[in-house]
Design a protein around this motif. Sequence first.
Motif, PDB file in Angstrom:
ATOM      1  N   GLU A  40       0.798  -1.225   0.000  1.00 48.77           N
ATOM      2  CA  GLU A  40       0.000   0.000   0.000  1.00 48.77           C
ATOM      3  C   GLU A  40       0.826   1.267   0.000  1.00 48.77           C
ATOM      4  OE1 GLU A  40      -0.588  -2.331   2.312  1.00 48.77           O
ATOM      5  OE2 GLU A  40      -2.537  -3.094   1.692  1.00 48.77           O
TER       6      GLU A  40
ATOM      7  N   ALA B 247     -14.854  -1.132  -1.923  1.00 45.09           N
ATOM      8  CA  ALA B 247     -13.405  -1.111  -1.767  1.00 45.09           C
ATOM      9  C   ALA B 247     -12.943   0.304  -1.481  1.00 45.09           C
ATOM     10  CB  ALA B 247     -12.739  -1.636  -3.042  1.00 45.09           C
ATOM     11  N   GLN B 248     -12.146   0.429  -0.445  1.00 47.03           N
ATOM     12  CA  GLN B 248     -11.616   1.732  -0.073  1.00 47.03           C
ATOM     13  C   GLN B 248     -10.125   1.727  -0.403  1.00 47.03           C
ATOM     14  OE1 GLN B 248     -13.610   4.251   1.439  1.00 47.03           O
ATOM     15  NE2 GLN B 248     -11.804   5.384   0.771  1.00 47.03           N
ATOM     16  N   THR B 249      -9.700   2.515  -1.380  1.00 47.30           N
ATOM     17  CA  THR B 249      -8.271   2.604  -1.676  1.00 47.30           C
ATOM     18  C   THR B 249      -7.753   3.925  -1.116  1.00 47.30           C
ATOM     19  OG1 THR B 249      -8.345   3.805  -3.762  1.00 47.30           O
ATOM     20  CG2 THR B 249      -8.796   1.431  -3.848  1.00 47.30           C
TER      21      THR B 249
ATOM     22  N   ARG C 190      -6.982   6.395  -2.680  1.00 50.27           N
ATOM     23  CA  ARG C 190      -7.459   7.541  -3.442  1.00 50.27           C
ATOM     24  C   ARG C 190      -8.958   7.600  -3.703  1.00 50.27           C
ATOM     25  NH1 ARG C 190      -2.088   7.960  -7.300  1.00 50.27           N
ATOM     26  NH2 ARG C 190      -0.787   8.861  -5.676  1.00 50.27           N
TER      27      ARG C 190
ATOM     28  N   THR D  20     -13.187   5.401  -3.376  1.00 46.92           N
ATOM     29  CA  THR D  20     -14.057   4.312  -2.944  1.00 46.92           C
ATOM     30  C   THR D  20     -14.698   3.708  -4.182  1.00 46.92           C
ATOM     31  OG1 THR D  20     -14.516   5.477  -0.905  1.00 46.92           O
ATOM     32  CG2 THR D  20     -16.026   3.718  -1.493  1.00 46.92           C
TER      33      THR D  20
ATOM     34  N   LEU E  44      -7.875  -3.896  -8.657  1.00 45.05           N
ATOM     35  CA  LEU E  44      -7.574  -3.232  -7.391  1.00 45.05           C
ATOM     36  C   LEU E  44      -6.249  -3.771  -6.867  1.00 45.05           C
ATOM     37  CD1 LEU E  44      -9.582  -1.315  -5.965  1.00 45.05           C
ATOM     38  CD2 LEU E  44     -10.021  -3.166  -4.361  1.00 45.05           C
TER      39      LEU E  44
ATOM     40  N   SER F 251      -4.471  -2.439  -4.129  1.00 44.72           N
ATOM     41  CA  SER F 251      -4.406  -2.421  -2.669  1.00 44.72           C
ATOM     42  C   SER F 251      -5.670  -1.760  -2.161  1.00 44.72           C
ATOM     43  CB  SER F 251      -3.177  -1.648  -2.191  1.00 44.72           C
ATOM     44  OG  SER F 251      -3.317  -0.283  -2.508  1.00 44.72           O
ATOM     45  N   GLY F 252      -5.916  -1.908  -0.874  1.00 49.65           N
ATOM     46  CA  GLY F 252      -7.116  -1.298  -0.321  1.00 49.65           C
ATOM     47  C   GLY F 252      -7.818  -2.226   0.652  1.00 49.65           C
ATOM     48  N   ASP F 253      -8.889  -1.701   1.242  1.00 51.86           N
ATOM     49  CA  ASP F 253      -9.725  -2.474   2.156  1.00 51.86           C
ATOM     50  C   ASP F 253     -11.014  -2.818   1.451  1.00 51.86           C
ATOM     51  OD1 ASP F 253      -8.344  -2.694   4.555  1.00 51.86           O
ATOM     52  OD2 ASP F 253      -8.755  -0.593   5.043  1.00 51.86           O
TER      53      ASP F 253
END
Lengths: 328, 328
Positions: A199, B283-285, B287, B289, B314, B316-318
């Motif tokens: 990240e 997904a939250q990156t 930069r 959503t 994607l 990376s991210g949550d």
Amino acid sequence: MTPKQQILETLRNASAPISGEQLSTQLSISRTMVWKHIQSLLDEGYDIEAIRKKGYVLNKLQEPLSENTLTPYLETETYARQLMILESCSSTQKVAKEWLVTNSFDGMLIVSEEQTEGKGRLNRSWNSTKGKGLWMSWVIKPAILPHEAPPITLVAALAIAHAIEQITTLQVDIKWPNDLLIDGKKVGGILTELQSTPEQIEAIILGIGLNVNHQQEDFEESIQKIATSLAIHHETPIYRSQLLAEIALQLEVAIRQFEKEGFAPFRERWIRHSPMIGQHVTAQTVRETIQGVAVGINEYGALLVETSQGVIPLFSGDVTLSKRKLDF
Amino acid sequence: MTPKQQILETLRNASAPISGEQLSTQLSISRTMVWKHIQSLLDEGYDIEAIRKKGYVLNKLQEPLSENTLTPYLETETYARQLMILESCSSTQKVAKEWLVTNSFDGMLIVSEEQTEGKGRLNRSWNSTKGKGLWMSWVIKPAILPHEAPPITLVAALAIAHAIEQITTLQVDIKWPNDLLIDGKKVGGILTELQSTPEQIEAIILGIGLNVNHQQEDFEESIQKIATSLAIHHETPIYRSQLLAEIALQLEVAIRQFEKEGFAPFRERWIRHSPMIGQHVTAQTVRETIQGVAVGINEYGALLVETSQGVIPLFSGDVTLSKRKLDF
């Protein structure tokens, strides 16, 4: 400022020898105390000459690097605002990595008068003679994503070339990706190490070695033909602290711009500093050997080599000028 | 083997209590010496119960991790063949980084009974209760280029899931990119850190936290609803040394395959372990959503999310399951 620091400042700014009596009057201390402070400065490694009937002269070139010598020149916001100045170490990269395990600062500078195990790219050894050059590592934490990091080496090379050109009358060439040359001989090099998670960048450690005040005979015989220093090409000697402060400033300015605008604004300047562009080159990468003409650089910092199979972007490798002319 | 090690081995392999007399006869030492060795093992942290009129029983589950408990199970070539087993440390990632400054080994394992500052991804804290789990960092040096590193986290997640499935009857799910789940609760996580130059990987540090023998009340209240352990879902207790040796083996096998064949051969298995595929996700990156359906994973390990603007990879991210059903 202590009386000792005042003596140092006075000698640093003097254009002629300063007598013990002058110092004694100016600082309102006894001549014995002046003498004691001079002795103490000599012990710290300052080269102060006592010229009979004239006074003291400080040899600024032999001045050891210290916070005191550096700070007056420093115009940065954060770069070198935390720093570690060492007499000797294995390599400043190693010290930086150790420091990074428990610390963090964008612009931390580690500089050492000497490295006993200095390393260049691909683990090649780097000659780091005591007091002659600038052997340093910068810990930076630029606000970019990990995959945006590769052109950092090129941006740093440009910044250092620019700093040298600000302080001296020299013209520095850049040999892709990480060498600084004067008259075709190596005067400096950059080693970039990235520490990151998928990240984010944890840190980039920019290792920079720069030959400053070497005479040709200071280099080991094996590298005498390929190594040079700033002093060898410059009429007047170069004051390392001043050069280091200028490098700090140019690095900070360049990397701030890179964070905002990427590599694009550096491309033209980089090409002007790179006499390899337009030449026939041989590139050795981990996986293959490529021959062709170096035609430019792309926005990711990759060297573009025009071959018989088309233009190939080179992301890493060793590039040398080919001896034969191009055939196609 | 010393008599003390022989006593330990005998207790480890016993299915019933072993009397002091049996040990004394078997080892040809006095019963007083047997008693002294048992005391010394208790001091080292072994949980040995003396059952009246029957003899000694070793509680294998409370056995501290040690080279002695791990090595008999180890079937790897290099993984865990260098190792550091700590009682306590700030975090094994930090210890690994410190170790890396002056050392190098492909497969070095650092494992600690306890971490006082354990960290997950994005510097989130990770609960590492003493003796309950496996808190570890692997230093690996895979023969791949820096830009090929990203899928390593996914390969490691699969290897750990596979190791757990070999040792237990549990089914482990993977939540992209780095969480291991049982019944939707987090049982483990992976933190990947890369150290590289532009040319080569210096090291990858795989930090792995795995909740093994926790009971639900062992977790802090704030995470009781989202955290679980292997033991909570498993009928018989799990012997950490055996599990660790299996993780070592599965990691080594998987990463050797990844070096040769890339992520492609892992894709199908990864998708089978990932119940998120086919679901509507948010997904939250760093930069933005992104909302859409997780439809798969590409050869670089990027999660493919189908949105109204097309399929977005994607890196990376949550990612969380969306509560509402997909609209389009």
